[in-house]
Write a protein that holds these residues in place. Structure first.
Motif, PDB file in Angstrom:
ATOM      1  N   ASN A 100       0.812  -1.235   0.000  1.00 44.75           N
ATOM      2  CA  ASN A 100       0.000   0.000   0.000  1.00 44.75           C
ATOM      3  C   ASN A 100       0.838   1.274   0.000  1.00 44.75           C
ATOM      4  O   ASN A 100       0.525   2.242   0.703  1.00 44.75           O
ATOM      5  N   TYR A 101       1.903   1.257  -0.786  1.00 47.56           N
ATOM      6  CA  TYR A 101       2.802   2.417  -0.803  1.00 47.56           C
ATOM      7  C   TYR A 101       2.060   3.704  -1.199  1.00 47.56           C
ATOM      8  O   TYR A 101       2.335   4.777  -0.656  1.00 47.56           O
ATOM      9  N   ASN A 102       1.099   3.576  -2.112  1.00 49.57           N
ATOM     10  CA  ASN A 102       0.344   4.778  -2.536  1.00 49.57           C
ATOM     11  C   ASN A 102      -0.402   5.424  -1.366  1.00 49.57           C
ATOM     12  O   ASN A 102      -0.587   6.633  -1.316  1.00 49.57           O
ATOM     13  N   LYS A 103      -0.812   4.596  -0.387  1.00 56.28           N
ATOM     14  CA  LYS A 103      -1.480   5.144   0.804  1.00 56.28           C
ATOM     15  C   LYS A 103      -0.507   5.964   1.661  1.00 56.28           C
ATOM     16  O   LYS A 103      -0.897   6.927   2.320  1.00 56.28           O
ATOM     17  N   CYS A 104       0.760   5.548   1.661  1.00 61.30           N
ATOM     18  CA  CYS A 104       1.795   6.291   2.404  1.00 61.30           C
ATOM     19  C   CYS A 104       1.984   7.672   1.774  1.00 61.30           C
ATOM     20  O   CYS A 104       2.096   8.676   2.479  1.00 61.30           O
TER      21      CYS A 104
ATOM     22  N   PRO B 211      -0.661   2.366   6.589  1.00 55.77           N
ATOM     23  CA  PRO B 211       0.444   3.231   7.015  1.00 55.77           C
ATOM     24  C   PRO B 211       0.240   3.681   8.464  1.00 55.77           C
ATOM     25  O   PRO B 211      -0.886   3.990   8.858  1.00 55.77           O
ATOM     26  N   LEU B 212       1.317   3.703   9.205  1.00 53.97           N
ATOM     27  CA  LEU B 212       1.287   4.096  10.616  1.00 53.97           C
ATOM     28  C   LEU B 212       2.339   5.181  10.810  1.00 53.97           C
ATOM     29  O   LEU B 212       3.510   4.965  10.491  1.00 53.97           O
ATOM     30  N   LEU B 213       1.943   6.331  11.289  1.00 48.26           N
ATOM     31  CA  LEU B 213       2.889   7.443  11.459  1.00 48.26           C
ATOM     32  C   LEU B 213       3.728   7.236  12.718  1.00 48.26           C
ATOM     33  O   LEU B 213       3.195   7.049  13.804  1.00 48.26           O
TER      34      LEU B 213
END
Length: 337
Positions: free
Chosen positions: A266-270, A300-302
């Motif tokens: 899910n890189y696009n979500k990052c 993604p988790l910040l």
């Protein structure tokens, strides 16, 4: 930075005279006074030449000294950033974003629960114990992963009390469960994506994106404690080569994972996440380095935001501003005071 330079030059690859002339020719308009000239150390290009395996224009790399003293200083207000840069405020800034769960916190020596209510030290200890396994981090002035401690309830309350008493400003969080793709690199620490964003003339740019992985059994993924860094393509696929702090090249992680075969889930979500968050700090910084991970569900988790002096990790990702380098430097010079 200076120690990095000294070490890097030893392991670097000296630039040729023709390369030096090309670099100086390009950089001449950006070295206009004592400060800009003093910040420009050409020896950094010996480091970038060694790691420039994808043949980017060498002159587009920005010496770390110039990046921090001139570029970062221009786009960020260090004084204001220092005030805002408190991990204990993340639950307020990023109320709508997935983050590690806060168990409790300590601000100026006073314990607070996750909703910022004052609690006693004993209450804080019982919250930690009830959670079973926790990560304790400095909430301000944390540098390069220093001061991070993992604690679990097999250890005594007294040990926990001693750890908590070492810091005035702490955030105590649940241990992050990272995605199996990231876990493959190192399961003892959180492997993070470093994403550098720039807001220039009202437009958003993702300048650089790399993954920083922990070395064997490390509890932080910092390069100085055996970590590796690898660039990420816009598709989320890792580049085929990672580097360590001594500029050694790796096609695969010491545990056998081949970098080019890995895709960040899910890189696009990052990318969407940092694009959504970057404008929240325009008052303080237009150039921000974000640290994210991917949780076990693929979201993604910040982990952290660096509002100033965030590393751009050019050794793995190439020139931080890529083909926009002349445009960014022209912009800085046009408004430079």
């Amino acid at each position: 930075g200076y120690n990095d330079l000294k070490k890097g030059v030893l392991n670097g690859k000296p630039i040729l005279k023709t390369e030096k002339d090309d670099i100086l020719n390009f950089w001449k308009p950006y070295l206009i006074d004592y400060r800009t000239k003093k910040s420009f150390d050409i020896r950094w290009f010996n480091i970038y030449k060694k790691t420039n395996i994808y043949n980017y224009p060498l002159k587009y790399y920005i010496p770390d000294s110039y990046y921090y003293c001139i570029v970062d200083n221009f786009f960020s207000n260090g004084e204001k950033a220092k005030v805002l840069d408190d991990k204990n405020l993340y639950d307020l800034y990023f109320y709508d974003v997935l983050q590690p769960t806060t168990i409790c916190r300590k601000e100026h020596g006073i314990y607070l629960d996750k909703n910022y209510n004052v609690i006693s030290e004993n209450h804080a200890i019982s919250l930690c114990k009830a959670n079973g396994q926790i990560i304790i981090k400095p909430s301000v002035d944390a540098c390069a992963g220093s001061g991070i401690v993992k604690w679990d309830s097999s250890s005594s309350n007294e040990t926990l009390r001693q750890i908590l008493n070492k810091g005035e400003f702490l955030i105590i969080q649940d241990v992050v469960k990272q995605h199996e793709v990231l876990n493959k690199f190192n399961s003892t620490c959180v492997n993070t994506l470093r994403m550098v964003t720039l807001l220039l003339d009202g437009k958003f740019y993702l300048c650089a994106s790399v993954i920083i992985m922990g070395g064997k059994d490390a509890i932080t993924n910092h390069l100085h404690s055996g970590g590796l860094v690898c660039g990420i393509k816009s598709s989320g696929q890792l580049m085929d080569t990672a580097f360590d702090s001594k500029l050694n090249e790796y096609r695969k992680h010491p545990n056998g994972v081949v970098f080019s075969e890995c895709f960040i889930p899910n890189y696009n979500k990052c990318v969407d996440l940092v694009k959504k968050l970057a404008p929240r700090f325009l008052h303080v910084s237009k150039l921000i380095s974000w640290d994210l991970t991917i949780n076990d569900k693929g979201d993604p988790l910040l982990i952290e935001t660096n509002l100033y002096w965030g590393g751009s990790v050019q050794i793995a990702g190439g020139p931080v501003f890529g083909n926009m380098t002349p445009e960014v430097l022209d912009y800085v010079m046009k408004h430079y005071k």
